[in-house]
Design an enzyme around this catalytic site. Sequence first.
Site, PDB file in Angstrom:
ATOM      1  N   TYR A 284      -1.582  -0.091  10.535  1.00  0.00           N
ATOM      2  CA  TYR A 284      -1.446  -0.304   9.158  1.00  0.00           C
ATOM      3  C   TYR A 284      -0.370   0.198   8.533  1.00  0.00           C
ATOM      4  CZ  TYR A 284      -3.310  -0.966   4.743  1.00  0.00           C
ATOM      5  OH  TYR A 284      -3.933  -1.566   3.249  1.00  0.00           O
TER       6      TYR A 284
ATOM      7  N   SER B 118       0.695  -1.001  -0.073  1.00  0.00           N
ATOM      8  CA  SER B 118      -0.069  -0.354   0.308  1.00  0.00           C
ATOM      9  C   SER B 118       1.126   1.238   0.122  1.00  0.00           C
ATOM     10  CB  SER B 118      -0.505  -0.174   1.130  1.00  0.00           C
ATOM     11  OG  SER B 118      -1.471   1.306   1.590  1.00  0.00           O
TER      12      SER B 118
HETATM   13  P1  NDP Z   1     -11.234  -6.246   0.543  1.00  0.00           P
HETATM   14  O1  NDP Z   1     -11.956  -6.148   2.352  1.00  0.00           O
HETATM   15  O2  NDP Z   1     -12.796  -5.919   0.066  1.00  0.00           O
HETATM   16  O3  NDP Z   1     -10.664  -7.354   0.961  1.00  0.00           O
HETATM   17  C1  NDP Z   1      -9.748  -7.983   1.983  1.00  0.00           C
HETATM   18  C2  NDP Z   1      -9.585  -9.828   1.378  1.00  0.00           C
HETATM   19  O4  NDP Z   1      -8.720 -10.313   2.410  1.00  0.00           O
HETATM   20  C3  NDP Z   1     -10.953 -10.285   1.554  1.00  0.00           C
HETATM   21  O5  NDP Z   1     -11.095 -11.061   0.541  1.00  0.00           O
HETATM   22  C4  NDP Z   1     -10.671 -10.965   3.023  1.00  0.00           C
HETATM   23  O6  NDP Z   1     -11.373 -12.252   2.896  1.00  0.00           O
HETATM   24  C5  NDP Z   1      -9.135 -11.245   3.267  1.00  0.00           C
HETATM   25  N1  NDP Z   1      -8.453 -11.259   4.668  1.00  0.00           N
HETATM   26  C6  NDP Z   1      -8.690 -10.273   5.341  1.00  0.00           C
HETATM   27  N2  NDP Z   1      -8.599 -11.397   6.680  1.00  0.00           N
HETATM   28  C7  NDP Z   1      -8.184 -12.418   6.293  1.00  0.00           C
HETATM   29  C8  NDP Z   1      -7.354 -13.383   7.047  1.00  0.00           C
HETATM   30  N3  NDP Z   1      -6.775 -13.425   8.180  1.00  0.00           N
HETATM   31  N4  NDP Z   1      -7.173 -14.523   6.596  1.00  0.00           N
HETATM   32  C9  NDP Z   1      -7.742 -15.018   5.003  1.00  0.00           C
HETATM   33  N5  NDP Z   1      -8.334 -13.780   4.501  1.00  0.00           N
HETATM   34  C10 NDP Z   1      -8.298 -12.072   4.406  1.00  0.00           C
HETATM   35  O7  NDP Z   1      -9.692  -5.145   0.572  1.00  0.00           O
HETATM   36  P2  NDP Z   1      -9.804  -4.990  -0.272  1.00  0.00           P
HETATM   37  O8  NDP Z   1      -9.532  -6.120  -1.568  1.00  0.00           O
HETATM   38  O9  NDP Z   1      -9.002  -3.447  -0.734  1.00  0.00           O
HETATM   39  O10 NDP Z   1      -7.788  -5.327   0.175  1.00  0.00           O
HETATM   40  C11 NDP Z   1      -7.275  -6.093  -0.507  1.00  0.00           C
HETATM   41  C12 NDP Z   1      -5.675  -6.409  -0.177  1.00  0.00           C
HETATM   42  O11 NDP Z   1      -5.386  -4.372  -0.381  1.00  0.00           O
HETATM   43  C13 NDP Z   1      -4.962  -5.934   1.836  1.00  0.00           C
HETATM   44  O12 NDP Z   1      -4.108  -6.443   1.829  1.00  0.00           O
HETATM   45  C14 NDP Z   1      -5.250  -4.991   1.966  1.00  0.00           C
HETATM   46  O13 NDP Z   1      -4.372  -3.775   3.158  1.00  0.00           O
HETATM   47  C15 NDP Z   1      -4.746  -4.117   0.532  1.00  0.00           C
HETATM   48  N6  NDP Z   1      -4.639  -2.570   0.083  1.00  0.00           N
HETATM   49  C16 NDP Z   1      -6.015  -1.319  -0.242  1.00  0.00           C
HETATM   50  C17 NDP Z   1      -6.214  -0.650  -0.444  1.00  0.00           C
HETATM   51  C18 NDP Z   1      -7.442   0.102  -0.774  1.00  0.00           C
HETATM   52  O14 NDP Z   1      -7.860   1.703  -0.750  1.00  0.00           O
HETATM   53  N7  NDP Z   1      -8.451  -0.732  -0.755  1.00  0.00           N
HETATM   54  C19 NDP Z   1      -4.857  -0.122  -0.837  1.00  0.00           C
HETATM   55  C20 NDP Z   1      -3.925  -1.156  -0.697  1.00  0.00           C
HETATM   56  C21 NDP Z   1      -3.815  -1.566   0.094  1.00  0.00           C
HETATM   57  P3  NDP Z   1     -12.227 -13.105   4.289  1.00  0.00           P
HETATM   58  O15 NDP Z   1     -12.291 -11.584   5.385  1.00  0.00           O
HETATM   59  O16 NDP Z   1     -13.161 -13.477   3.880  1.00  0.00           O
HETATM   60  O17 NDP Z   1     -11.583 -13.959   5.299  1.00  0.00           O
HETATM   61  C1  8X3 Z   2      -4.753   1.149   1.627  1.00  0.00           C
HETATM   62  C2  8X3 Z   2      -5.104   2.492   1.509  1.00  0.00           C
HETATM   63  O1  8X3 Z   2      -5.052   5.586   2.470  1.00  0.00           O
HETATM   64  O2  8X3 Z   2      -5.832   3.375   3.714  1.00  0.00           O
HETATM   65  O3  8X3 Z   2      -3.718   0.507   1.712  1.00  0.00           O
HETATM   66  O4  8X3 Z   2      -3.590   3.877   3.715  1.00  0.00           O
HETATM   67  S1  8X3 Z   2      -5.279   3.838   2.084  1.00  0.00           S
END
Ligand code: NDP
Ligand code: 8X3
Length: 261
Positions: free
Chosen positions: A158, A145
């Site tokens: 985070y 991120s």
């Molecule tokens: P979502 O919340 O839509 O997806 C998160 C996913 O992670 C879900 O499928 C969830 O599945 C899974 N997850 C969470 N905890 C666990 C666990 N303990 N074991 C297995 N799976 C897990 O968010 P995003 O798609 O946005 O997030 C995906 C990644 O991208 C993350 O690492 C996030 O930090 C990163 N990210 C997101 C950004 C954003 O702005 N959206 C920007 C930068 C990075 P379930 O709950 O079914 O287990």
């Molecule tokens: C998620 C993006 O800006 O919320 O990784 O940290 S931010």
Amino acid sequence: MPSSLASKWVLITGASSGFGAAAARAFAREGAKLLLGARRIDRLEAVAAECKKLGAPDAQFAALDVASTTSVNAFADFARRHTDKLDVLINNAGGAKGLETVADGKDEDWEFMMQTNVLGVLRMTRACLPLMVKNPGSSIINIGSIAGRVAYEGGSAYCAAKAGELQITKALRLELSGTGVRVSTVDPGLAETEFSIVRFKGDEARAKKVYEGVEPLTAEDIAETLVWVASRPAHVCIDEMVIKCTDQAAIHKLHRRPVTQ
Ligand code: NDP
Ligand code: 8X3
């Protein structure tokens, strides 16, 4: 011309929503075979069914909690029952919980962020490496991120977790030198997924406000990038990629348009 990802085995963690589910669909369109993991199995079942319709020759799913070594090892056994080599591992499972300052931070939120974004990446990679080191040209893609590169108030745990992910990526690339296994980090900025709903513990109105007046990235934008990174020729490694929406010039500089009610 057939895609270079056709019939390749792609394992995606956190495939039940957001980037992970969109990536599953994008790799399915390339004809890749999928191994999908997350905790919400009903969601995975729906994503896998969709992937088969989109062209995946195989789309297998199983429960996975990256916060548990037992669960990760069981998932790796499940993967080995389908294939003896893995072409792409996408360490995507993770997220944020809370936006409190350090002074007000909660242990359970910090633990979630470290367990998923940091330890989850280490555990999954350790469990999958035996399927990759015998497969030069395979790719490990970690989802970082911009928060791992620039700190913001309320983001201490985070930001620390994603900075950890970046350093794991760098160390792993050094450790795997000579094996032909590529290690990349894809680091998005603001993207509208379930991320903020999880961060604000189900408060959808508060989550919606994060994206108000902005055109954020979509899960599909990131999925497309992941396909591109994974489909470079074997001698090309995309070490690091930072992707932000045009409205986010920097982590603290968001261009918001006035919202008409
Ligand atoms: P979502 O919340 O839509 O997806 C998160 C996913 O992670 C879900 O499928 C969830 O599945 C899974 N997850 C969470 N905890 C666990 C666990 N303990 N074991 C297995 N799976 C897990 O968010 P995003 O798609 O946005 O997030 C995906 C990644 O991208 C993350 O690492 C996030 O930090 C990163 N990210 C997101 C950004 C954003 O702005 N959206 C920007 C930068 C990075 P379930 O709950 O079914 O287990
Ligand atoms: C998620 C993006 O800006 O919320 O990784 O940290 S931010």
